[in-house]
Design a protein around this motif. Structure first.
Motif, PDB file in Angstrom:
ATOM      1  N   ALA A  47       0.838  -1.211   0.000  1.00  0.00           N
ATOM      2  CA  ALA A  47       0.000   0.000   0.000  1.00  0.00           C
ATOM      3  C   ALA A  47       0.867   1.254   0.000  1.00  0.00           C
ATOM      4  O   ALA A  47       0.544   2.245  -0.658  1.00  0.00           O
ATOM      5  N   LEU A  51       0.858   3.847  -3.168  1.00  0.00           N
ATOM      6  CA  LEU A  51       0.512   5.257  -2.986  1.00  0.00           C
ATOM      7  C   LEU A  51       1.505   6.136  -3.726  1.00  0.00           C
ATOM      8  O   LEU A  51       1.119   7.048  -4.462  1.00  0.00           O
ATOM      9  N   LYS A  52       2.800   5.854  -3.521  1.00  0.00           N
ATOM     10  CA  LYS A  52       3.820   6.696  -4.147  1.00  0.00           C
ATOM     11  C   LYS A  52       3.843   6.546  -5.659  1.00  0.00           C
ATOM     12  O   LYS A  52       4.163   7.480  -6.375  1.00  0.00           O
ATOM     13  N   GLU A  66      -4.801  10.717  -9.618  1.00  0.00           N
ATOM     14  CA  GLU A  66      -4.187   9.528 -10.196  1.00  0.00           C
ATOM     15  C   GLU A  66      -3.868   9.766 -11.672  1.00  0.00           C
ATOM     16  O   GLU A  66      -3.310   8.909 -12.340  1.00  0.00           O
ATOM     17  N   SER A  71      -9.803  15.057 -10.556  1.00  0.00           N
ATOM     18  CA  SER A  71     -11.209  14.952 -10.970  1.00  0.00           C
ATOM     19  C   SER A  71     -11.952  16.272 -10.786  1.00  0.00           C
ATOM     20  O   SER A  71     -12.936  16.516 -11.474  1.00  0.00           O
ATOM     21  N   TYR A  93     -10.086  17.962   0.845  1.00  0.00           N
ATOM     22  CA  TYR A  93     -11.089  16.993   1.277  1.00  0.00           C
ATOM     23  C   TYR A  93     -11.949  17.536   2.403  1.00  0.00           C
ATOM     24  O   TYR A  93     -13.113  17.169   2.544  1.00  0.00           O
TER      25      TYR A  93
ATOM     26  N   MET B   1     -15.918  14.338  -6.253  1.00  0.00           N
ATOM     27  CA  MET B   1     -14.790  13.772  -5.487  1.00  0.00           C
ATOM     28  C   MET B   1     -14.999  13.989  -3.994  1.00  0.00           C
ATOM     29  O   MET B   1     -14.514  14.939  -3.423  1.00  0.00           O
ATOM     30  N   ASN B   2     -15.793  13.112  -3.385  1.00  0.00           N
ATOM     31  CA  ASN B   2     -15.980  13.239  -1.947  1.00  0.00           C
ATOM     32  C   ASN B   2     -15.061  12.307  -1.178  1.00  0.00           C
ATOM     33  O   ASN B   2     -14.948  12.384   0.032  1.00  0.00           O
ATOM     34  N   SER B   3     -14.392  11.403  -1.879  1.00  0.00           N
ATOM     35  CA  SER B   3     -13.530  10.471  -1.163  1.00  0.00           C
ATOM     36  C   SER B   3     -12.139  10.477  -1.798  1.00  0.00           C
ATOM     37  O   SER B   3     -11.954  10.972  -2.900  1.00  0.00           O
ATOM     38  N   PHE B   4     -11.182   9.922  -1.077  1.00  0.00           N
ATOM     39  CA  PHE B   4      -9.801   9.889  -1.542  1.00  0.00           C
ATOM     40  C   PHE B   4      -9.647   8.910  -2.706  1.00  0.00           C
ATOM     41  O   PHE B   4     -10.443   7.989  -2.845  1.00  0.00           O
ATOM     42  N   PRO B   5      -8.590   9.062  -3.499  1.00  0.00           N
ATOM     43  CA  PRO B   5      -8.301   8.032  -4.505  1.00  0.00           C
ATOM     44  C   PRO B   5      -8.069   6.688  -3.810  1.00  0.00           C
ATOM     45  O   PRO B   5      -7.704   6.659  -2.637  1.00  0.00           O
ATOM     46  N   GLU B   6      -8.264   5.610  -4.565  1.00  0.00           N
ATOM     47  CA  GLU B   6      -8.241   4.271  -3.966  1.00  0.00           C
ATOM     48  C   GLU B   6      -6.936   3.960  -3.254  1.00  0.00           C
ATOM     49  O   GLU B   6      -6.938   3.432  -2.136  1.00  0.00           O
ATOM     50  N   SER B   7      -5.802   4.296  -3.879  1.00  0.00           N
ATOM     51  CA  SER B   7      -4.527   3.914  -3.264  1.00  0.00           C
ATOM     52  C   SER B   7      -4.292   4.664  -1.961  1.00  0.00           C
ATOM     53  O   SER B   7      -3.671   4.142  -1.038  1.00  0.00           O
ATOM     54  N   LEU B   8      -4.846   5.868  -1.862  1.00  0.00           N
ATOM     55  CA  LEU B   8      -4.721   6.626  -0.618  1.00  0.00           C
ATOM     56  C   LEU B   8      -5.617   6.007   0.452  1.00  0.00           C
ATOM     57  O   LEU B   8      -5.197   5.796   1.595  1.00  0.00           O
ATOM     58  N   ASN B  10      -6.559   2.949   0.626  1.00  0.00           N
ATOM     59  CA  ASN B  10      -5.954   1.673   1.029  1.00  0.00           C
ATOM     60  C   ASN B  10      -4.960   1.865   2.146  1.00  0.00           C
ATOM     61  O   ASN B  10      -4.982   1.143   3.140  1.00  0.00           O
ATOM     62  N   LEU B  11      -4.064   2.837   1.963  1.00  0.00           N
ATOM     63  CA  LEU B  11      -3.016   3.042   2.957  1.00  0.00           C
ATOM     64  C   LEU B  11      -3.617   3.537   4.271  1.00  0.00           C
ATOM     65  O   LEU B  11      -3.194   3.122   5.353  1.00  0.00           O
ATOM     66  N   ALA B  30      -0.837   8.885   6.152  1.00  0.00           N
ATOM     67  CA  ALA B  30      -0.853   8.590   4.716  1.00  0.00           C
ATOM     68  C   ALA B  30      -0.470   9.838   3.915  1.00  0.00           C
ATOM     69  O   ALA B  30       0.305   9.759   2.962  1.00  0.00           O
ATOM     70  N   PHE B  31      -0.982  11.000   4.338  1.00  0.00           N
ATOM     71  CA  PHE B  31      -0.614  12.235   3.646  1.00  0.00           C
ATOM     72  C   PHE B  31       0.867  12.545   3.845  1.00  0.00           C
ATOM     73  O   PHE B  31       1.505  13.118   2.970  1.00  0.00           O
ATOM     74  N   LEU B  34       2.633  10.568   1.362  1.00  0.00           N
ATOM     75  CA  LEU B  34       2.400  11.181   0.056  1.00  0.00           C
ATOM     76  C   LEU B  34       3.304  12.388  -0.165  1.00  0.00           C
ATOM     77  O   LEU B  34       3.832  12.594  -1.258  1.00  0.00           O
TER      78      LEU B  34
END
Lengths: 198, 198
Positions: A47, A51-52, A66, A71, A93, B1-8, B10-11, B30-31, B34
């Motif tokens: 994960a 992410l990176k 991504e 978006s 967010y 875009m109310n939610s983070f991208p999937e890979s974010l 996930n982490l 996670a940020f 990033l």
């Protein structure tokens, strides 16, 4: 044996680098990894790499994305005439969760902090100036900290030359806040910015 | 875009699994990944994998080790006649930091907790019984919690049959503790176990 094995120490050091994670928490986290299944370790490890490799910064607003553009920048229903300037991608967010803002964003990537060597050229200010035209409104939404306020005033000065409308978030009592527990600076701003009841 | 991208997302989920790490902290972590260099992500990812591949449990005491037996069990200067029984591998380091204990350890791998389905057969109790002989002293160092005390009493009963000397850590005022802030149960134990000033 007064210290942990090297591989354990390594992971403790890695976790300690995170903001808000002290030595004790890092140690507890590393032991948690040790005591849990290999799957958890693999998932976590993957994960972090994903992410990176998958996330990059939108080339227009510097929010996370991504793809080349995020978006929000790609969404034709967004009002591109109002640009909300935030410090960090995570702030986007915070706004999006409320659905109260239908404009677009611009991420500064921090705040001015001369003591830490963060001057205007480190922040995404040039790209902001090249994005805006005189018909725009720029809503500066830096944090209500000393650095955030200073950055806000610096930007407002720059933008004045572009004869663009510059606004910032209202200061006042937080909703649900008790007067007794609100600090004096907030009270002062709430009095200054008082609004008429209609 | 109310939610983070999937890979974010996930982490964030991976970090949230850790004990004591809530959604907000996981998000901040996670940020942080990033926003930091790819090196940090690679190092963290590798450290997690290394830990799981390099560390295993000592076949004698179940403490953590990079070999079949841990450095304590292999240390000939250690007194193998006194075995300190602890709940988790991490507890060993708490004792080692003080250098006050020169015996060896035995890790139970938890405490008895019938509601969570943890019975005696889940813990490393059989291996403890097969390690000891009547000349040994067993110092039971489980936590001073209800489960820890119950596990301690259970072990003491088992060990009584082996006619082995069973001891446990003293209970009383913590050093530096103010009487005003010590709970009643601790005060009661401190009175019961009072010692003569010599």
């Amino acid at each position: 044996m007064n210290s942990f094995p090297e591989s354990l120490n390594n992971l403790i050091d890695e976790f300690s680098r995170f903001p808000g994670i002290g030595k004790k928490t890092a140690q507890r986290m590393a032991f948690y990894v040790l005591n849990s299944s290999t799957n958890l370790a693999n998932d976590l490890s993957q994960a972090v790499l994903d992410l990176k490799s998958k996330i990059r910064f939108c080339e227009k607003c510097f929010g996370i994305s991504e793809d080349t553009y995020c978006s929000i920048c790609l969404d034709s229903k967004r009002d591109i005439n109002i640009i909300c300037v935030v410090e960090n991608p995570a702030d986007i967010y915070t706004f999006e969760k409320t659905s109260a803002f239908r404009g677009v964003y611009h991420v500064l990537g921090g705040v001015l902090s001369p003591l830490d060597g963060i001057g205007p050229d480190v922040l995404n200010i040039g790209s902001l100036l090249s994005r805006i035209s005189s018909s725009n409104e720029v809503l500066i939404a830096t944090n209500a900290t000393i650095e955030g306020e200073a950055t806000c005033l610096y930007l407002a000065n720059l933008l004045e030359e572009k004869s663009v409308k510059v606004t910032r978030l209202a200061r006042g009592l937080p909703i649900g806040g008790d007067l007794e527990f609100v600090d004096e600076a907030t009270i002062m701003r709430a009095i200054e910015d008082r609004s008429e009841i209609q």
